[in-house]
Motif scaffolding. Structure first.
Motif, PDB file in Angstrom:
ATOM      1  N   PHE A  58       0.815  -1.228   0.000  1.00  0.00           N
ATOM      2  CA  PHE A  58       0.000   0.000   0.000  1.00  0.00           C
ATOM      3  C   PHE A  58       0.848   1.277   0.000  1.00  0.00           C
ATOM      4  N   TYR A  59       2.040   1.227   0.585  1.00  0.00           N
ATOM      5  CA  TYR A  59       2.825   2.445   0.779  1.00  0.00           C
ATOM      6  C   TYR A  59       3.682   2.794  -0.431  1.00  0.00           C
ATOM      7  N   CYS A  60       3.769   1.870  -1.401  1.00  0.00           N
ATOM      8  CA  CYS A  60       4.823   1.945  -2.414  1.00  0.00           C
ATOM      9  C   CYS A  60       4.721   3.157  -3.336  1.00  0.00           C
ATOM     10  N   GLN A 170       2.788  -4.737   9.344  1.00  0.00           N
ATOM     11  CA  GLN A 170       2.814  -5.405   8.033  1.00  0.00           C
ATOM     12  C   GLN A 170       1.412  -5.432   7.435  1.00  0.00           C
ATOM     13  N   GLU A 171       0.445  -5.706   8.292  1.00  0.00           N
ATOM     14  CA  GLU A 171      -0.936  -5.752   7.808  1.00  0.00           C
ATOM     15  C   GLU A 171      -1.383  -4.369   7.324  1.00  0.00           C
ATOM     16  N   ALA A 172      -1.012  -3.345   8.084  1.00  0.00           N
ATOM     17  CA  ALA A 172      -1.447  -1.981   7.749  1.00  0.00           C
ATOM     18  C   ALA A 172      -0.818  -1.467   6.453  1.00  0.00           C
ATOM     19  N   ILE A 173       0.321  -2.041   6.074  1.00  0.00           N
ATOM     20  CA  ILE A 173       0.956  -1.575   4.828  1.00  0.00           C
ATOM     21  C   ILE A 173       0.811  -2.603   3.697  1.00  0.00           C
ATOM     22  N   GLY A 174       0.078  -3.669   3.958  1.00  0.00           N
ATOM     23  CA  GLY A 174      -0.186  -4.658   2.907  1.00  0.00           C
ATOM     24  C   GLY A 174       1.039  -5.434   2.504  1.00  0.00           C
ATOM     25  N   VAL A 245      -5.264   3.777   0.926  1.00  0.00           N
ATOM     26  CA  VAL A 245      -5.704   2.646   1.763  1.00  0.00           C
ATOM     27  C   VAL A 245      -5.150   2.802   3.188  1.00  0.00           C
ATOM     28  N   ILE A 246      -4.057   3.540   3.326  1.00  0.00           N
ATOM     29  CA  ILE A 246      -3.419   3.691   4.641  1.00  0.00           C
ATOM     30  C   ILE A 246      -4.128   4.798   5.422  1.00  0.00           C
TER      31      ILE A 246
END
Ligand code: SF4
Length: 436
Positions: A58-60, A170-174, A245-246
Protein backbone atom coordinates in the motif's frame (compact mmCIF):
# COMPACT_ATOMS: atom_id res chain seq x y z
CA UNK A 1 18.67 11.65 21.17
CA UNK A 2 19.19 14.37 18.60
CA UNK A 3 17.91 17.88 19.52
CA UNK A 4 14.46 18.47 17.98
CA UNK A 5 13.67 21.79 16.30
CA UNK A 6 10.38 21.30 14.44
CA UNK A 7 10.56 24.73 12.79
CA UNK A 8 13.71 23.64 10.93
CA UNK A 9 11.97 20.55 9.55
CA UNK A 10 8.63 22.17 8.72
CA UNK A 11 9.26 22.58 4.98
CA UNK A 12 9.06 19.45 2.82
CA UNK A 13 12.34 18.85 0.98
CA UNK A 14 13.60 16.40 -1.67
CA UNK A 15 15.85 13.42 -0.97
CA UNK A 16 18.36 14.82 -3.50
CA UNK A 17 19.15 11.62 -5.33
CA UNK A 18 19.84 14.02 -8.19
CA UNK A 19 20.19 17.74 -8.68
CA UNK A 20 18.13 19.20 -10.20
CA UNK A 21 15.55 16.78 -8.81
CA UNK A 22 12.99 14.88 -10.89
CA UNK A 23 10.41 17.53 -9.91
CA UNK A 24 12.23 19.89 -12.29
CA UNK A 25 12.09 17.53 -15.28
CA UNK A 26 10.31 18.79 -18.38
CA UNK A 27 9.83 17.54 -21.94
CA UNK A 28 13.08 16.44 -23.55
CA UNK A 29 13.88 15.31 -27.08
CA UNK A 30 15.27 11.91 -27.97
CA UNK A 31 17.98 13.76 -29.91
CA UNK A 32 19.40 15.20 -26.66
CA UNK A 33 19.27 11.73 -25.13
CA UNK A 34 21.03 10.16 -28.15
CA UNK A 35 23.74 12.86 -28.08
CA UNK A 36 24.43 12.22 -24.39
CA UNK A 37 24.73 8.48 -25.05
CA UNK A 38 27.08 9.17 -27.97
CA UNK A 39 29.32 11.20 -25.64
CA UNK A 40 29.44 8.58 -22.87
CA UNK A 41 33.12 7.68 -22.88
CA UNK A 42 34.92 5.63 -20.21
CA UNK A 43 33.27 3.82 -17.31
CA UNK A 44 29.50 3.69 -17.28
CA UNK A 45 26.95 2.08 -14.96
CA UNK A 46 23.64 0.52 -15.96
CA UNK A 47 20.36 0.49 -14.04
CA UNK A 48 17.72 -1.94 -15.32
CA UNK A 49 14.13 -1.37 -14.16
CA UNK A 50 11.62 -4.22 -13.81
CA UNK A 51 8.28 -2.49 -13.08
CA UNK A 52 6.39 -5.50 -11.71
CA UNK A 53 5.68 -7.05 -8.31
CA UNK A 54 3.69 -10.13 -7.39
CA UNK A 55 1.88 -8.17 -4.68
CA UNK A 56 1.65 -4.40 -4.43
CA UNK A 57 2.34 -2.84 -1.02
CA UNK A 58 0.00 0.00 0.00
CA UNK A 59 2.82 2.45 0.78
CA UNK A 60 4.82 1.95 -2.41
CA UNK A 61 5.87 5.02 -4.38
CA UNK A 62 7.77 3.08 -7.06
CA UNK A 63 6.74 2.81 -10.67
CA UNK A 64 5.45 -0.76 -10.53
CA UNK A 65 2.35 -2.79 -11.26
CA UNK A 66 0.98 -6.24 -10.51
CA UNK A 67 2.94 -8.93 -12.35
CA UNK A 68 -0.36 -10.70 -13.17
CA UNK A 69 -0.49 -11.77 -16.79
CA UNK A 70 2.53 -13.58 -18.26
CA UNK A 71 2.01 -11.93 -21.61
CA UNK A 72 2.47 -8.46 -20.12
CA UNK A 73 5.79 -9.44 -18.57
CA UNK A 74 7.00 -11.08 -21.73
CA UNK A 75 6.16 -8.13 -23.97
CA UNK A 76 7.87 -5.80 -21.48
CA UNK A 77 11.02 -7.93 -21.56
CA UNK A 78 10.93 -7.91 -25.37
CA UNK A 79 10.77 -4.11 -25.33
CA UNK A 80 13.59 -3.96 -22.77
CA UNK A 81 15.80 -6.09 -25.02
CA UNK A 82 15.07 -3.79 -27.94
CA UNK A 83 16.06 -0.80 -25.81
CA UNK A 84 19.26 -2.58 -24.75
CA UNK A 85 20.15 -3.12 -28.42
CA UNK A 86 19.40 0.48 -29.36
CA UNK A 87 21.23 2.09 -26.44
CA UNK A 88 24.29 -0.15 -26.76
CA UNK A 89 24.52 0.73 -30.48
CA UNK A 90 24.58 4.44 -29.61
CA UNK A 91 27.41 4.18 -27.06
CA UNK A 92 30.97 4.90 -28.19
CA UNK A 93 33.29 1.88 -28.42
CA UNK A 94 35.33 2.96 -25.37
CA UNK A 95 32.30 2.97 -23.02
CA UNK A 96 32.91 0.15 -20.54
CA UNK A 97 30.12 -1.09 -18.26
CA UNK A 98 31.52 -1.52 -14.73
CA UNK A 99 28.23 -1.81 -12.79
CA UNK A 100 24.84 -3.31 -13.46
CA UNK A 101 22.01 -2.75 -10.96
CA UNK A 102 18.58 -4.39 -11.22
CA UNK A 103 15.72 -2.67 -9.45
CA UNK A 104 12.02 -2.01 -9.67
CA UNK A 105 9.44 -3.03 -8.73
CA UNK A 106 10.91 -6.39 -7.94
CA UNK A 107 13.35 -7.94 -10.41
CA UNK A 108 12.32 -11.32 -9.00
CA UNK A 109 8.82 -10.81 -10.39
CA UNK A 110 10.24 -12.29 -13.60
CA UNK A 111 11.39 -15.92 -13.73
CA UNK A 112 15.01 -16.92 -13.06
CA UNK A 113 15.26 -18.12 -16.69
CA UNK A 114 14.02 -14.73 -17.96
CA UNK A 115 16.50 -12.99 -15.69
CA UNK A 116 19.41 -15.08 -16.99
CA UNK A 117 18.34 -14.32 -20.58
CA UNK A 118 18.27 -10.60 -19.70
CA UNK A 119 21.78 -10.73 -18.22
CA UNK A 120 22.92 -12.57 -21.32
CA UNK A 121 21.50 -9.83 -23.55
CA UNK A 122 23.25 -7.13 -21.50
CA UNK A 123 26.60 -8.88 -21.50
CA UNK A 124 26.54 -9.59 -25.24
CA UNK A 125 25.33 -6.14 -26.31
CA UNK A 126 27.41 -3.91 -24.03
CA UNK A 127 31.15 -3.84 -23.60
CA UNK A 128 31.30 -5.28 -20.08
CA UNK A 129 34.41 -4.93 -17.91
CA UNK A 130 34.29 -7.09 -14.76
CA UNK A 131 31.12 -5.39 -13.49
CA UNK A 132 29.76 -5.19 -9.97
CA UNK A 133 26.20 -6.59 -10.05
CA UNK A 134 23.51 -5.62 -7.57
CA UNK A 135 19.82 -6.48 -7.24
CA UNK A 136 16.72 -5.50 -5.24
CA UNK A 137 14.60 -8.43 -4.11
CA UNK A 138 11.13 -9.05 -2.71
CA UNK A 139 11.56 -11.80 -0.09
CA UNK A 140 7.91 -12.86 -0.51
CA UNK A 141 8.62 -14.26 -3.96
CA UNK A 142 12.26 -15.18 -3.56
CA UNK A 143 12.91 -18.85 -4.36
CA UNK A 144 15.83 -21.28 -4.29
CA UNK A 145 15.84 -21.17 -8.13
CA UNK A 146 16.21 -17.42 -8.00
CA UNK A 147 19.07 -17.72 -5.53
CA UNK A 148 20.83 -20.12 -7.91
CA UNK A 149 20.44 -17.63 -10.76
CA UNK A 150 22.05 -14.97 -8.55
CA UNK A 151 24.96 -17.32 -7.85
CA UNK A 152 25.32 -18.12 -11.53
CA UNK A 153 25.53 -14.46 -12.55
CA UNK A 154 27.95 -13.73 -9.69
CA UNK A 155 25.83 -11.07 -7.99
CA UNK A 156 27.57 -10.00 -4.78
CA UNK A 157 25.25 -7.21 -3.67
CA UNK A 158 21.58 -7.64 -2.87
CA UNK A 159 18.94 -5.59 -1.10
CA UNK A 160 15.94 -7.12 0.63
CA UNK A 161 12.73 -5.16 1.29
CA UNK A 162 12.24 -5.98 4.98
CA UNK A 163 10.51 -2.75 6.18
CA UNK A 164 9.14 -4.03 9.52
CA UNK A 165 8.77 -7.28 11.43
CA UNK A 166 5.67 -6.15 13.39
CA UNK A 167 2.67 -8.20 12.19
CA UNK A 168 0.16 -5.36 12.76
CA UNK A 169 2.33 -2.86 10.83
CA UNK A 170 2.81 -5.40 8.03
CA UNK A 171 -0.94 -5.75 7.81
CA UNK A 172 -1.45 -1.98 7.75
CA UNK A 173 0.96 -1.58 4.83
CA UNK A 174 -0.19 -4.66 2.91
CA UNK A 175 3.08 -6.51 3.16
CA UNK A 176 2.89 -9.76 5.13
CA UNK A 177 6.24 -11.50 5.46
CA UNK A 178 7.12 -13.52 8.55
CA UNK A 179 10.62 -13.42 9.98
CA UNK A 180 11.24 -17.02 8.84
CA UNK A 181 10.88 -15.82 5.24
CA UNK A 182 13.57 -13.17 5.69
CA UNK A 183 15.82 -15.63 7.49
CA UNK A 184 15.45 -18.13 4.65
CA UNK A 185 16.18 -15.45 2.01
CA UNK A 186 19.31 -14.36 3.88
CA UNK A 187 20.53 -17.98 4.02
CA UNK A 188 19.90 -18.54 0.30
CA UNK A 189 21.65 -15.31 -0.65
CA UNK A 190 24.69 -15.97 1.54
CA UNK A 191 24.95 -19.56 0.19
CA UNK A 192 24.95 -18.20 -3.33
CA UNK A 193 27.74 -15.68 -2.94
CA UNK A 194 26.10 -12.44 -1.79
CA UNK A 195 28.69 -10.69 0.38
CA UNK A 196 27.04 -7.28 0.73
CA UNK A 197 23.45 -7.64 1.84
CA UNK A 198 21.23 -4.62 2.53
CA UNK A 199 17.96 -4.49 4.49
CA UNK A 200 15.51 -1.70 3.69
CA UNK A 201 13.63 -0.78 6.89
CA UNK A 202 11.00 1.84 7.65
CA UNK A 203 9.86 4.05 10.49
CA UNK A 204 6.78 6.29 10.65
CA UNK A 205 4.46 3.42 9.64
CA UNK A 206 0.77 3.23 10.63
CA UNK A 207 0.35 2.18 14.28
CA UNK A 208 4.09 1.67 14.63
CA UNK A 209 5.29 2.26 18.19
CA UNK A 210 8.85 2.89 19.29
CA UNK A 211 8.88 -0.65 20.67
CA UNK A 212 7.78 -2.02 17.29
CA UNK A 213 10.64 -0.19 15.63
CA UNK A 214 13.15 -1.31 18.26
CA UNK A 215 12.04 -4.94 17.88
CA UNK A 216 12.29 -4.81 14.09
CA UNK A 217 15.75 -3.27 14.27
CA UNK A 218 16.95 -5.86 16.78
CA UNK A 219 15.54 -8.72 14.72
CA UNK A 220 17.22 -7.26 11.64
CA UNK A 221 20.55 -6.83 13.39
CA UNK A 222 20.45 -10.44 14.59
CA UNK A 223 20.36 -11.53 10.92
CA UNK A 224 23.62 -9.64 10.23
CA UNK A 225 22.94 -7.50 7.13
CA UNK A 226 26.03 -5.67 5.88
CA UNK A 227 24.01 -2.53 5.23
CA UNK A 228 20.79 -1.03 6.52
CA UNK A 229 18.79 1.75 4.91
CA UNK A 230 16.29 3.23 7.38
CA UNK A 231 13.70 5.38 5.63
CA UNK A 232 10.81 7.42 7.02
CA UNK A 233 7.51 6.47 5.36
CA UNK A 234 6.41 9.36 3.14
CA UNK A 235 2.59 9.62 3.21
CA UNK A 236 1.58 11.57 0.09
CA UNK A 237 -1.75 10.03 -1.01
CA UNK A 238 -2.49 13.08 -3.20
CA UNK A 239 0.51 12.02 -5.30
CA UNK A 240 0.42 8.22 -4.81
CA UNK A 241 -3.22 7.05 -4.95
CA UNK A 242 -2.46 3.51 -3.67
CA UNK A 243 -1.51 5.09 -0.29
CA UNK A 244 -5.16 6.10 0.23
CA UNK A 245 -5.70 2.65 1.76
CA UNK A 246 -3.42 3.69 4.64
CA UNK A 247 -5.18 5.42 7.52
CA UNK A 248 -3.47 8.81 7.84
CA UNK A 249 -4.75 9.09 11.45
CA UNK A 250 -2.73 6.00 12.45
CA UNK A 251 0.58 7.58 11.42
CA UNK A 252 3.05 8.84 14.02
CA UNK A 253 3.29 12.65 14.19
CA UNK A 254 6.41 14.68 13.32
CA UNK A 255 7.91 14.56 16.85
CA UNK A 256 7.42 10.81 17.01
CA UNK A 257 8.95 10.34 13.58
CA UNK A 258 11.96 12.37 14.66
CA UNK A 259 12.36 10.29 17.83
CA UNK A 260 12.10 7.10 15.76
CA UNK A 261 14.84 8.24 13.36
CA UNK A 262 16.97 9.08 16.39
CA UNK A 263 16.26 5.71 18.03
CA UNK A 264 17.23 3.90 14.80
CA UNK A 265 20.45 5.86 14.48
CA UNK A 266 21.48 5.15 18.08
CA UNK A 267 20.59 1.47 18.02
CA UNK A 268 22.19 0.62 14.68
CA UNK A 269 25.43 2.53 15.35
CA UNK A 270 25.66 0.94 18.83
CA UNK A 271 26.00 -2.41 17.00
CA UNK A 272 29.16 -1.27 15.22
CA UNK A 273 27.61 0.01 11.99
CA UNK A 274 28.89 3.28 10.54
CA UNK A 275 26.28 5.94 9.78
CA UNK A 276 26.51 6.74 6.06
CA UNK A 277 24.91 9.95 4.90
CA UNK A 278 21.66 10.59 6.79
CA UNK A 279 19.75 7.33 6.38
CA UNK A 280 22.19 4.53 5.50
CA UNK A 281 24.33 2.37 7.78
CA UNK A 282 27.08 -0.11 6.91
CA UNK A 283 29.48 -2.47 8.63
CA UNK A 284 33.00 -0.97 8.64
CA UNK A 285 34.33 -3.49 6.08
CA UNK A 286 31.44 -3.01 3.62
CA UNK A 287 32.36 -1.11 0.41
CA UNK A 288 29.85 1.62 1.31
CA UNK A 289 31.51 2.34 4.67
CA UNK A 290 34.93 2.23 3.01
CA UNK A 291 33.79 4.71 0.35
CA UNK A 292 32.52 7.02 3.11
CA UNK A 293 35.80 6.72 5.04
CA UNK A 294 37.86 7.63 1.96
CA UNK A 295 35.63 10.51 0.81
CA UNK A 296 34.32 8.54 -2.19
CA UNK A 297 30.68 8.28 -1.20
CA UNK A 298 28.25 9.46 -3.88
CA UNK A 299 24.50 9.83 -4.30
CA UNK A 300 22.51 8.61 -7.26
CA UNK A 301 18.94 7.51 -7.92
CA UNK A 302 19.39 4.48 -5.69
CA UNK A 303 20.56 6.57 -2.69
CA UNK A 304 24.10 6.39 -1.25
CA UNK A 305 26.58 4.53 -3.41
CA UNK A 306 30.28 3.84 -3.85
CA UNK A 307 29.85 4.02 -7.64
CA UNK A 308 32.40 6.52 -9.00
CA UNK A 309 31.11 6.68 -12.55
CA UNK A 310 29.62 10.01 -13.65
CA UNK A 311 27.41 8.23 -16.19
CA UNK A 312 24.45 6.09 -15.20
CA UNK A 313 22.31 4.70 -18.00
CA UNK A 314 18.75 3.75 -17.05
CA UNK A 315 17.02 1.02 -19.04
CA UNK A 316 13.35 0.16 -18.77
CA UNK A 317 10.18 2.18 -18.27
CA UNK A 318 10.59 5.21 -15.98
CA UNK A 319 14.34 4.55 -15.54
CA UNK A 320 16.45 7.68 -15.14
CA UNK A 321 19.80 8.22 -16.86
CA UNK A 322 22.32 10.63 -15.46
CA UNK A 323 25.03 12.28 -17.56
CA UNK A 324 27.24 15.17 -16.39
CA UNK A 325 25.20 17.66 -18.41
CA UNK A 326 21.84 15.92 -18.73
CA UNK A 327 19.25 13.99 -16.73
CA UNK A 328 16.79 11.88 -18.73
CA UNK A 329 13.80 9.81 -17.72
CA UNK A 330 12.33 7.08 -19.89
CA UNK A 331 8.62 6.88 -20.60
CA UNK A 332 6.77 5.85 -17.41
CA UNK A 333 3.72 4.34 -18.99
CA UNK A 334 4.70 0.78 -19.83
CA UNK A 335 2.31 0.63 -22.83
CA UNK A 336 3.89 3.70 -24.42
CA UNK A 337 7.34 2.47 -23.41
CA UNK A 338 6.73 -0.82 -25.24
CA UNK A 339 5.40 1.00 -28.31
CA UNK A 340 8.43 3.32 -28.59
CA UNK A 341 10.93 0.51 -28.05
CA UNK A 342 9.17 -1.74 -30.56
CA UNK A 343 9.48 1.06 -33.13
CA UNK A 344 13.24 1.09 -32.53
CA UNK A 345 13.08 4.54 -30.89
CA UNK A 346 14.63 5.79 -27.68
CA UNK A 347 12.00 5.83 -24.95
CA UNK A 348 12.92 9.35 -23.78
CA UNK A 349 10.14 11.17 -21.97
CA UNK A 350 11.33 14.02 -19.74
CA UNK A 351 14.54 15.39 -18.30
CA UNK A 352 16.64 18.50 -17.81
CA UNK A 353 19.88 19.95 -19.11
CA UNK A 354 22.30 20.64 -16.26
CA UNK A 355 23.71 24.14 -16.50
CA UNK A 356 27.16 24.95 -15.09
CA UNK A 357 25.40 26.36 -11.99
CA UNK A 358 23.34 23.17 -11.63
CA UNK A 359 26.51 21.08 -11.75
CA UNK A 360 28.22 23.25 -9.14
CA UNK A 361 25.22 23.25 -6.79
CA UNK A 362 24.70 19.53 -7.38
CA UNK A 363 28.28 18.81 -6.24
CA UNK A 364 27.80 21.03 -3.20
CA UNK A 365 24.55 19.31 -2.19
CA UNK A 366 26.05 15.86 -2.79
CA UNK A 367 29.09 16.73 -0.63
CA UNK A 368 26.87 17.94 2.20
CA UNK A 369 24.72 14.80 2.13
CA UNK A 370 27.57 12.31 1.65
CA UNK A 371 30.51 13.83 3.55
CA UNK A 372 28.63 16.21 5.85
CA UNK A 373 30.69 19.15 4.63
CA UNK A 374 31.21 21.31 1.54
CA UNK A 375 33.09 24.40 0.46
CA UNK A 376 30.66 27.26 -0.07
CA UNK A 377 31.91 30.25 -2.07
CA UNK A 378 31.33 33.67 -0.48
CA UNK A 379 28.65 34.77 -2.96
CA UNK A 380 26.60 31.66 -2.10
CA UNK A 381 27.12 32.16 1.62
CA UNK A 382 25.61 35.62 1.23
CA UNK A 383 22.58 34.31 -0.67
CA UNK A 384 21.73 31.61 1.94
CA UNK A 385 22.81 33.50 5.07
CA UNK A 386 19.25 34.09 6.39
CA UNK A 387 18.31 30.43 5.96
CA UNK A 388 21.58 29.15 7.39
CA UNK A 389 21.58 31.34 10.48
CA UNK A 390 19.12 29.26 12.58
CA UNK A 391 21.16 26.11 11.92
CA UNK A 392 24.38 27.87 12.97
CA UNK A 393 22.77 29.50 16.02
CA UNK A 394 21.58 26.10 17.31
CA UNK A 395 24.96 24.45 16.82
CA UNK A 396 23.81 22.14 14.00
CA UNK A 397 26.37 23.40 11.46
CA UNK A 398 29.60 25.37 11.57
CA UNK A 399 30.93 27.78 8.98
CA UNK A 400 34.68 28.24 9.05
CA UNK A 401 35.86 30.41 6.14
CA UNK A 402 34.38 28.67 3.11
CA UNK A 403 33.92 25.32 4.86
CA UNK A 404 30.38 24.45 5.91
CA UNK A 405 30.26 21.36 8.16
CA UNK A 406 27.23 19.54 9.52
CA UNK A 407 27.73 18.63 13.22
CA UNK A 408 26.72 15.22 14.57
CA UNK A 409 23.59 16.83 16.07
CA UNK A 410 22.76 18.31 12.66
CA UNK A 411 22.58 14.98 10.77
CA UNK A 412 18.75 14.75 10.82
CA UNK A 413 18.64 18.28 9.36
CA UNK A 414 20.98 17.41 6.47
CA UNK A 415 18.31 17.53 3.76
CA UNK A 416 16.90 20.80 5.09
CA UNK A 417 20.41 22.30 5.10
CA UNK A 418 21.16 20.99 1.60
CA UNK A 419 17.84 22.43 0.38
CA UNK A 420 19.10 25.97 1.17
CA UNK A 421 21.33 25.61 -1.91
CA UNK A 422 18.55 24.34 -4.19
CA UNK A 423 17.89 27.14 -6.66
CA UNK A 424 14.59 25.53 -7.76
CA UNK A 425 13.20 24.86 -4.29
CA UNK A 426 11.03 27.96 -3.73
CA UNK A 427 8.85 26.92 -6.67
CA UNK A 428 8.61 23.22 -5.89
CA UNK A 429 8.49 22.71 -2.10
CA UNK A 430 4.87 21.46 -2.21
CA UNK A 431 5.87 18.36 -4.14
CA UNK A 432 8.11 16.75 -1.53
CA UNK A 433 7.73 14.76 1.67
CA UNK A 434 8.55 15.52 5.29
CA UNK A 435 12.19 16.49 5.97
CA UNK A 436 12.60 13.62 8.51
S1 SF4 B 1 7.68 -5.03 -3.31
FE1 SF4 B 1 8.74 -3.06 -3.31
S2 SF4 B 1 8.41 -2.22 -5.34
FE2 SF4 B 1 6.93 -3.89 -5.08
S3 SF4 B 1 5.06 -2.90 -4.35
FE3 SF4 B 1 6.19 -3.54 -2.52
S4 SF4 B 1 7.48 -1.75 -2.01
FE4 SF4 B 1 6.75 -1.45 -4.09
Amino acid sequence: MWPYYPDLLATPVPRYTSYPTAAEFGPLSATDHAQALGGAHGNVSLYVHIPFCEKICFYCGCNTGKAGKRQRLESYLDALCREIDLVSDLLPSDAAVRRIAFGGGSPNAISPAEFLALVDRLTTQFSIDDPVFSIELDPRTFTAEWAKAIGRVGIERASLGVQTFSPHCQEAIGRIQPESLIERSVGLLRDNGVSSLNFDLMYGLPDQSHEDLRDSLEQSLSLGPDRIALFGYAHVPHLIPRQRVIDGNALPGPADRFAMASLGHELITSHGYHAIGFDHFAKPDDPLAQAAATGKLRRNFQGCTDDQSTILIGLGSSAVSSFPKLLVQNEKNSGRYRMLASQGRLTTSVGITRSTDDQMLGRLIENLLCAGRADVPQFLQRSVSDGLEPFIDRGLVTLDGDRLSICSTGVPYSRAIAALFDAYRPQSARRFSSAI
